[in-house]
Design a protein around this motif. Structure first.
Motif, PDB file in Angstrom:
ATOM      1  N   ALA A  50      12.300   3.216  -9.497  1.00  0.00           N
ATOM      2  CA  ALA A  50      13.201   4.262  -8.997  1.00  0.00           C
ATOM      3  C   ALA A  50      12.927   5.580  -9.704  1.00  0.00           C
ATOM      4  O   ALA A  50      12.676   5.625 -10.914  1.00  0.00           O
ATOM      5  CB  ALA A  50      14.651   3.841  -9.200  1.00  0.00           C
ATOM      6  N   GLY A  51      12.967   6.659  -8.921  1.00  0.00           N
ATOM      7  CA  GLY A  51      12.832   7.991  -9.484  1.00  0.00           C
ATOM      8  C   GLY A  51      11.424   8.479  -9.686  1.00  0.00           C
ATOM      9  O   GLY A  51      11.219   9.606 -10.121  1.00  0.00           O
TER      10      GLY A  51
ATOM     11  N   PRO B  48      18.410  12.436  -6.841  1.00  0.00           N
ATOM     12  CA  PRO B  48      18.857  11.741  -8.036  1.00  0.00           C
ATOM     13  C   PRO B  48      18.505  10.267  -7.977  1.00  0.00           C
ATOM     14  O   PRO B  48      18.496   9.654  -6.922  1.00  0.00           O
ATOM     15  CB  PRO B  48      20.370  11.967  -8.024  1.00  0.00           C
ATOM     16  N   VAL B  49      18.231   9.703  -9.168  1.00  0.00           N
ATOM     17  CA  VAL B  49      17.781   8.317  -9.230  1.00  0.00           C
ATOM     18  C   VAL B  49      18.852   7.410  -8.644  1.00  0.00           C
ATOM     19  O   VAL B  49      19.926   7.279  -9.185  1.00  0.00           O
ATOM     20  CB  VAL B  49      17.478   7.914 -10.686  1.00  0.00           C
ATOM     21  N   ASN B  50      18.576   6.806  -7.527  1.00  0.00           N
ATOM     22  CA  ASN B  50      19.588   6.005  -6.838  1.00  0.00           C
ATOM     23  C   ASN B  50      18.980   4.739  -6.237  1.00  0.00           C
ATOM     24  O   ASN B  50      19.417   4.266  -5.202  1.00  0.00           O
ATOM     25  CB  ASN B  50      20.258   6.840  -5.730  1.00  0.00           C
ATOM     26  N   GLY B  51      17.947   4.221  -6.891  1.00  0.00           N
ATOM     27  CA  GLY B  51      17.323   3.011  -6.388  1.00  0.00           C
ATOM     28  C   GLY B  51      16.174   3.257  -5.442  1.00  0.00           C
ATOM     29  O   GLY B  51      15.691   2.329  -4.805  1.00  0.00           O
ATOM     30  N   THR B  52      15.730   4.505  -5.337  1.00  0.00           N
ATOM     31  CA  THR B  52      14.601   4.802  -4.462  1.00  0.00           C
ATOM     32  C   THR B  52      13.457   5.426  -5.249  1.00  0.00           C
ATOM     33  O   THR B  52      13.662   6.122  -6.245  1.00  0.00           O
ATOM     34  CB  THR B  52      14.987   5.762  -3.317  1.00  0.00           C
ATOM     35  N   ALA B  53      12.258   5.166  -4.786  1.00  0.00           N
ATOM     36  CA  ALA B  53      11.063   5.858  -5.253  1.00  0.00           C
ATOM     37  C   ALA B  53      10.616   6.795  -4.139  1.00  0.00           C
ATOM     38  O   ALA B  53      11.107   6.720  -3.011  1.00  0.00           O
ATOM     39  CB  ALA B  53       9.957   4.862  -5.596  1.00  0.00           C
ATOM     40  N   ARG B  54       9.713   7.705  -4.439  1.00  0.00           N
ATOM     41  CA  ARG B  54       9.160   8.599  -3.433  1.00  0.00           C
ATOM     42  C   ARG B  54       7.697   8.219  -3.217  1.00  0.00           C
ATOM     43  O   ARG B  54       6.954   8.000  -4.181  1.00  0.00           O
ATOM     44  CB  ARG B  54       9.274  10.048  -3.886  1.00  0.00           C
TER      45      ARG B  54
ATOM     46  N   ILE C 182       3.563   4.948  10.648  1.00  0.00           N
ATOM     47  CA  ILE C 182       3.216   4.265   9.406  1.00  0.00           C
ATOM     48  C   ILE C 182       4.446   3.473   8.978  1.00  0.00           C
ATOM     49  O   ILE C 182       5.549   4.028   8.889  1.00  0.00           O
ATOM     50  CB  ILE C 182       2.797   5.251   8.304  1.00  0.00           C
ATOM     51  N   GLN C 183       4.273   2.195   8.729  1.00  0.00           N
ATOM     52  CA  GLN C 183       5.383   1.317   8.377  1.00  0.00           C
ATOM     53  C   GLN C 183       5.091   0.632   7.047  1.00  0.00           C
ATOM     54  O   GLN C 183       3.942   0.421   6.678  1.00  0.00           O
ATOM     55  CB  GLN C 183       5.589   0.252   9.465  1.00  0.00           C
ATOM     56  N   ILE C 184       6.172   0.270   6.325  1.00  0.00           N
ATOM     57  CA  ILE C 184       6.018  -0.503   5.102  1.00  0.00           C
ATOM     58  C   ILE C 184       6.839  -1.774   5.195  1.00  0.00           C
ATOM     59  O   ILE C 184       7.795  -1.863   5.974  1.00  0.00           O
ATOM     60  CB  ILE C 184       6.422   0.289   3.841  1.00  0.00           C
ATOM     61  N   ASN C 185       6.457  -2.743   4.401  1.00  0.00           N
ATOM     62  CA  ASN C 185       7.173  -4.007   4.308  1.00  0.00           C
ATOM     63  C   ASN C 185       7.423  -4.287   2.837  1.00  0.00           C
ATOM     64  O   ASN C 185       6.485  -4.390   2.046  1.00  0.00           O
ATOM     65  CB  ASN C 185       6.346  -5.134   4.929  1.00  0.00           C
ATOM     66  N   VAL C 186       8.716  -4.370   2.467  1.00  0.00           N
ATOM     67  CA  VAL C 186       9.065  -4.654   1.077  1.00  0.00           C
ATOM     68  C   VAL C 186       9.579  -6.086   0.932  1.00  0.00           C
ATOM     69  O   VAL C 186      10.107  -6.453  -0.118  1.00  0.00           O
ATOM     70  CB  VAL C 186      10.124  -3.650   0.560  1.00  0.00           C
TER      71      VAL C 186
ATOM     72  N   ILE D 139      11.438   5.474  -0.512  1.00  0.00           N
ATOM     73  CA  ILE D 139      11.328   4.051  -0.194  1.00  0.00           C
ATOM     74  C   ILE D 139      12.149   3.278  -1.218  1.00  0.00           C
ATOM     75  O   ILE D 139      12.415   3.776  -2.315  1.00  0.00           O
ATOM     76  CB  ILE D 139       9.868   3.558  -0.206  1.00  0.00           C
ATOM     77  N   PRO D 140      12.567   2.064  -0.895  1.00  0.00           N
ATOM     78  CA  PRO D 140      13.332   1.281  -1.872  1.00  0.00           C
ATOM     79  C   PRO D 140      12.496   0.966  -3.110  1.00  0.00           C
ATOM     80  O   PRO D 140      11.318   0.619  -2.996  1.00  0.00           O
ATOM     81  CB  PRO D 140      13.689  -0.002  -1.104  1.00  0.00           C
ATOM     82  N   ALA D 141      13.110   1.116  -4.276  1.00  0.00           N
ATOM     83  CA  ALA D 141      12.431   0.671  -5.485  1.00  0.00           C
ATOM     84  C   ALA D 141      12.304  -0.848  -5.447  1.00  0.00           C
ATOM     85  O   ALA D 141      13.099  -1.539  -4.827  1.00  0.00           O
ATOM     86  CB  ALA D 141      13.211   1.113  -6.717  1.00  0.00           C
TER      87      ALA D 141
END
Length: 264
Positions: A143-144, A26-32, A54-58, A95-97
């Motif tokens: 998000a979503g 459910p849409v909760n502030g994250t993207a896929r 594999i790492q990300i930086n937001v 991942i965080p939106a």
């Protein structure tokens, strides 16, 4: 309606599987984010790279804010298996939106090159092993929505031969981040049991999920178009039902009104 009930009966058997994939849907502030690896041809028999993380930086801080993506498919990949529009999935994670600034590919020590003729040579990868190869993204994600990041590895330009006959891997990678369709979200009541939810076009069931503990659901990665959304409750006390004419557009979440299941 009979066709829909046929799909409902078969997919209801799979609702436990859908549910295991959807508790954080459910849409909760994250993207896929899906990260996929592909390659341009090189004049070798094999180019094997050892992916360990594999790492990300937001954040806006290049030295901090790095987080490893969960469930990376670690292992050795022959890049030359991934030419002519072939690719392989490396990770599929929430991942965080917001804004993805960079992604970092970290390689292990087992990188090799197979020359034409069969000789196998080690590939030295000093920078990628120590701190990871940083790739700039600088794109927003909503998000979503499901996004696909393609790492297009240029094997021919990535291998440097030294004067003493050694081979060094200095990866040249082009990244493409794009939305992979749109999503459908909503709520089903009552929610003291699970309800399988699926998107249908014509007679084809395109995708499915299941409600979480609060009745929320989210179906991601749908191509733009018009769908029928089916609801198959895991309770004999309620009827299956559907909602037609649901329009999905790329890069957005179509939010449906709350569906109240009807008792038998």
């Amino acid at each position: 309606m009979k066709k829909y009930l046929f799909f409902s009966a078969s997919l209801l058997l799979s609702s436990m599987f859908f549910y295991s994939c959807s508790e954080d849907d459910p849409v909760n502030g994250t993207a896929r984010l899906e990260v996929r690896l592909t390659d341009d041809p090189g004049d070798y028999e094999e180019v094997n790279i050892d992916i360990v993380d594999i790492q990300i930086n937001v954040s806006d801080d290049d030295s901090k804010g790095w987080e490893s993506l969960p469930n990376v498919r670690k292992g050795i990949y022959n890049l030359l298996d991934l030419v002519n529009d072939k690719d392989t999935l490396l990770v599929n994670a929430d991942i965080p939106a917001g804004r993805v600034q960079q992604i970092r590919l970290i390689l292990g020590p087992n990188n090799t090159l197979k020359l034409n003729g069969g000789a196998i040579e080690p590939l030295q990868t000093p920078s990628a092993q120590q701190s990871g190869l940083k790739l700039n993204i600088h794109q927003s994600v909503s998000a979503g929505i499901l996004y696909t990041l393609v790492m297009d590895f240029d094997a021919a330009r990535s291998i440097v031969t030294t004067g003493n006959g050694k081979y060094i891997l200095k990866p040249v990678i082009r990244t493409v981040l794009q939305e992979a369709g749109g999503s459908i979200s909503g709520v089903v009541t009552p929610y003291n049991f699970r309800t399988a939810v699926f998107a249908i076009q014509g007679t084809d069931t395109v995708a499915g999920t299941s409600t979480d503990l609060m009745g929320n659901y989210l179906i991601r990665g749908l191509s733009a178009g018009t769908y029928t959304v089916g609801y198959a409750p895991a309770s004999d006390n309620f009827n299956s039902q559907n909602k037609s004419g649901v329009i999905v557009t790329t890069g957005s979440v179509t939010k449906l009104d709350t569906v109240a299941l009807q008792p038998r």
